[in-house]
Design a protein around this motif. Structure first.
Motif, mmCIF file in Angstrom:
data_model
loop_
_atom_site.group_PDB
_atom_site.id
_atom_site.type_symbol
_atom_site.label_atom_id
_atom_site.label_comp_id
_atom_site.label_asym_id
_atom_site.label_seq_id
_atom_site.Cartn_x
_atom_site.Cartn_y
_atom_site.Cartn_z
ATOM 1 N N THR A 12 36.055 45.558 42.840
ATOM 2 C CA THR A 12 36.446 46.845 42.262
ATOM 3 C C THR A 12 35.324 47.867 42.351
ATOM 4 O OG1 THR A 12 35.691 46.226 40.041
ATOM 5 C CG2 THR A 12 37.997 45.749 40.609
ATOM 6 N N THR A 48 34.597 51.440 40.162
ATOM 7 C CA THR A 48 35.025 52.263 39.036
ATOM 8 C C THR A 48 34.221 53.553 39.020
ATOM 9 O OG1 THR A 48 35.508 50.271 37.756
ATOM 10 C CG2 THR A 48 35.376 52.349 36.544
ATOM 11 N N GLU A 77 43.920 52.331 39.798
ATOM 12 C CA GLU A 77 44.276 52.362 38.382
ATOM 13 C C GLU A 77 43.610 53.567 37.738
ATOM 14 O OE1 GLU A 77 44.873 48.663 35.758
ATOM 15 O OE2 GLU A 77 42.735 49.159 35.587
ATOM 16 N N ARG A 137 47.048 49.108 37.416
ATOM 17 C CA ARG A 137 46.961 48.434 38.713
ATOM 18 C C ARG A 137 48.315 47.885 39.114
ATOM 19 N NH1 ARG A 137 43.574 42.777 39.472
ATOM 20 N NH2 ARG A 137 44.076 42.400 41.674
ATOM 21 N N ARG A 151 39.829 53.352 38.980
ATOM 22 C CA ARG A 151 39.317 52.052 39.393
ATOM 23 C C ARG A 151 40.078 51.624 40.649
ATOM 24 N NH1 ARG A 151 38.549 47.981 34.802
ATOM 25 N NH2 ARG A 151 36.545 49.108 34.716
ATOM 26 N N TYR A 158 40.907 48.764 43.281
ATOM 27 C CA TYR A 158 40.940 47.318 43.461
ATOM 28 C C TYR A 158 41.091 47.029 44.952
ATOM 29 C CZ TYR A 158 41.698 46.813 38.418
ATOM 30 O OH TYR A 158 41.572 46.846 37.053
ATOM 31 N N GLU A 176 41.103 44.306 48.152
ATOM 32 C CA GLU A 176 41.217 42.945 48.681
ATOM 33 C C GLU A 176 41.123 43.054 50.199
ATOM 34 O OE1 GLU A 176 44.741 41.058 47.311
ATOM 35 O OE2 GLU A 176 44.317 41.392 45.180
#
Length: 531
Positions: free
Chosen positions: A431, A433, A458, A472, A506, A508, A510
């Motif tokens: 993450t 932020t 998010e 999220r 935020r 995220y 992957e």
């Protein structure tokens, strides 16, 4: 009501009564459409303007499981694109300016050639054009000689020109502007910087007041800075002549501020391993940011160079970055360095210096640019089809070629390309932020490569609490590669409910890379006043 009959009184009562009824029937705006934003609401949140790159820490509060990565542009397979192929092209090409005209869809290039045996040193300035930025033509500008040399100011020692098209100039005779160096009396003591103007970039008229700026014997790079509302130029510090990048600014292109230095290589641990000097720096505004390309000169020497130190007496290009155009940061393989890191931290600075290369010189003794790869000046970074075009000058010899036995010296102008915003990415599995921020747009765009995974966003309030509907899990996963992914929550791209209030974002990731984000206004928010 004196003078009004009974009928008039009734009409007046009906009017005021009707008005009350109309106001009572006024529609209520949907929640969140109209905002209250003042200093008390904003507090210490940053107000976003323009595109937000991830080169520095300015907007980043924390990163967990992800890291920044510097990306090198890709050199074009057809390099060098422009080389010496005319009889009047001697000792070059050297210092170069490239502009792109988006209205006429044409690239313009001015490149200098050194006049052999000229004392003091002096350049001619040649001109080329291109429709695609790859295939260049050298138009005939002088029918008698057949040359593509522009008509430069008549002043002894002309050299190091930097050119831009002034978007604010109303006098068409001064639409193009130039700063250059010259030595009017032919002596080294007279070196100074002056200005010239042109309606077309071909025929130039000298600014009567000369000199304007103290000496600089490398390319001087001026532009109009819309964010500061002033002309800005970058050039070498001095006198005395010193390889330090400096900055000046002006309100009228005639009266210039004193030089202010940007970095000191004498203090930076990044510069020590390869004895790097800051030969010059070109700068361009970029979507609310400023991108600098440093001409980094390593290991100056006229002594024999051993095989295990072939980096000596060569030049490449490094990246620098600024948010305000005045204070600058050096950029390494993990993004911008904090200033204290460069002067006090212990780490493998030789590896750091190697990995800080943005445009590298080529393979020693083999490639056309093995001796140097330094930036051409581009007052505006050209973006075509979401690709940034970066031009550079390369040579196949070292700086002091004659001392090292480097023969058949040739120079050329090459092209390297980079995806839009592609200077530095944040990538990995984890993450990022942001610090508290405020934006006024209604749609969030993200430049990201998620071909091997996903990206979700998010939104939280300033205290870190997730805002209902913007979690999220509410975010539609972003996949694929695009410079303008539209972020949606519950299939809705409208960010109105998180607009104009302090929030944190935020990201995220992957197996994803993110290069930038931007809040744009892409929806209409018209509210019908009455039923």
């Amino acid at each position: 009501m004196k003078g009004l009959g009974n009928r008039s009184i009734v009409l007046v009562l009906l009017f005021f009564g009707g008005a009350s009824t109309l106001y009572a029937q006024a529609r209520q705006a949907p929640p969140g459409v109209f905002k209250q934003l003042d200093d008390a609401v904003r507090q210490d949140a940053q107000i976003l303007r323009g595109r937000q790159l991830f080169i520095d820490d300015d907007l980043i509060e924390s990163m967990d499981g992800v890291a920044r990565t510097l990306h090198q542009p890709v050199k074009h397979a057809a390099n060098p694109l422009v080389v010496q192929d005319r009889a009047w092209e001697e000792g070059g090409p050297g210092y170069t300016t490239v502009l792109y005209d988006p209205h006429e869809k044409v690239f313009r290039m001015w490149y200098g050639y050194w006049i052999e045996d000229a004392k003091p040193s002096e350049q001619v300035l040649c001109y080329a054009t291109s429709g695609d930025g790859i295939h260049w033509e050298k138009p005939v500008l002088n029918e008698q000689t057949g040359s593509n040399k522009v008509s430069i100011p008549r002043i002894t020692g002309f050299q190091c020109a930097g050119i831009f098209r002034d978007p604010m100039e109303r006098n068409q005779e001064k639409r193009f502007k130039m700063l250059f160096s010259a030595a009017p009396d032919g002596t080294s003591q007279a070196w100074a910087t002056g200005a010239a103007y042109s309606p077309d970039g071909i025929t130039w008229t000298l600014e009567p007041e000369f000199p304007l700026i103290p000496f600089s014997d490398t390319q001087i790079c001026p532009f109009w800075d819309p964010q500061r509302g002033r002309y800005v130029a970058h050039l070498r510090y001095g006198p005395p002549n010193d390889r330090i990048a400096a900055r000046i600014e002006s309100e009228d292109f005639v009266h210039w501020s004193p030089k202010v230095t940007l970095f000191s290589y004498r203090q930076s641990r990044l510069d020590r391993p390869f004895q790097t000097q800051h030969y010059q720096m070109t700068v361009a505004p970029y979507h609310g940011n400023y991108i600098g390309l440093m001409f980094a000169y390593h290991g100056e020497t006229i002594q024999p160079i051993p095989e295990d130190e072939l980096w000596r007496d060569k030049s490449n290009t490094q990246l620098t970055y600024s948010r305000n155009g005045v204070t600058w940061l050096r950029v390494g393989h993990r993004g911008a360095y904090r200033p204290h890191e460069l002067v006090s931290e212990d780490r493998d600075w030789k590896a750091e210096s190697t990995q800080a290369t943005f445009i590298p010189y080529g393979e020693h003794g083999q490639d056309w640019d093995w001796g140097s790869a330094y930036p051409a000046y581009q007052p505006v970074l050209t973006e075509i089809d979401d690709t940034i075009y970066l031009y550079y000058v390369g040579t196949n010899t070292r700086h002091w070629a004659s001392y090292h036995g480097d023969k058949d010296k040739k120079s050329g102008i090459g092209l390297a390309t980079l995806r839009a915003d592609g200077f530095v990415s944040v990538e990995g599995n984890g993450t990022l932020t942001t610090k508290p921020l405020v934006f006024l747009g209604d749609t969030l765009l993200v430049n990201a490569d998620a071909r091997g995974g996903t990206l979700r966003v998010e939104a939280m309030d300033a205290s870190g609490k997730v805002i209902e509907g913007f979690s999220r899990n509410d975010c539609t996963p972003i996949v694929g590669d695009s410079v303008r992914h539209v972020v949606t929550w519950n299939e809705n791209p409208d960010c109105n409910l998180i607009q104009a209030r302090p929030i944190r974002l935020r990201f995220y990731m992957e197996n994803a890379k993110i290069y930038s984000f931007e809040a744009r206004i892409q929806n209409k928010h018209y509210i019908q006043s009455y039923d």
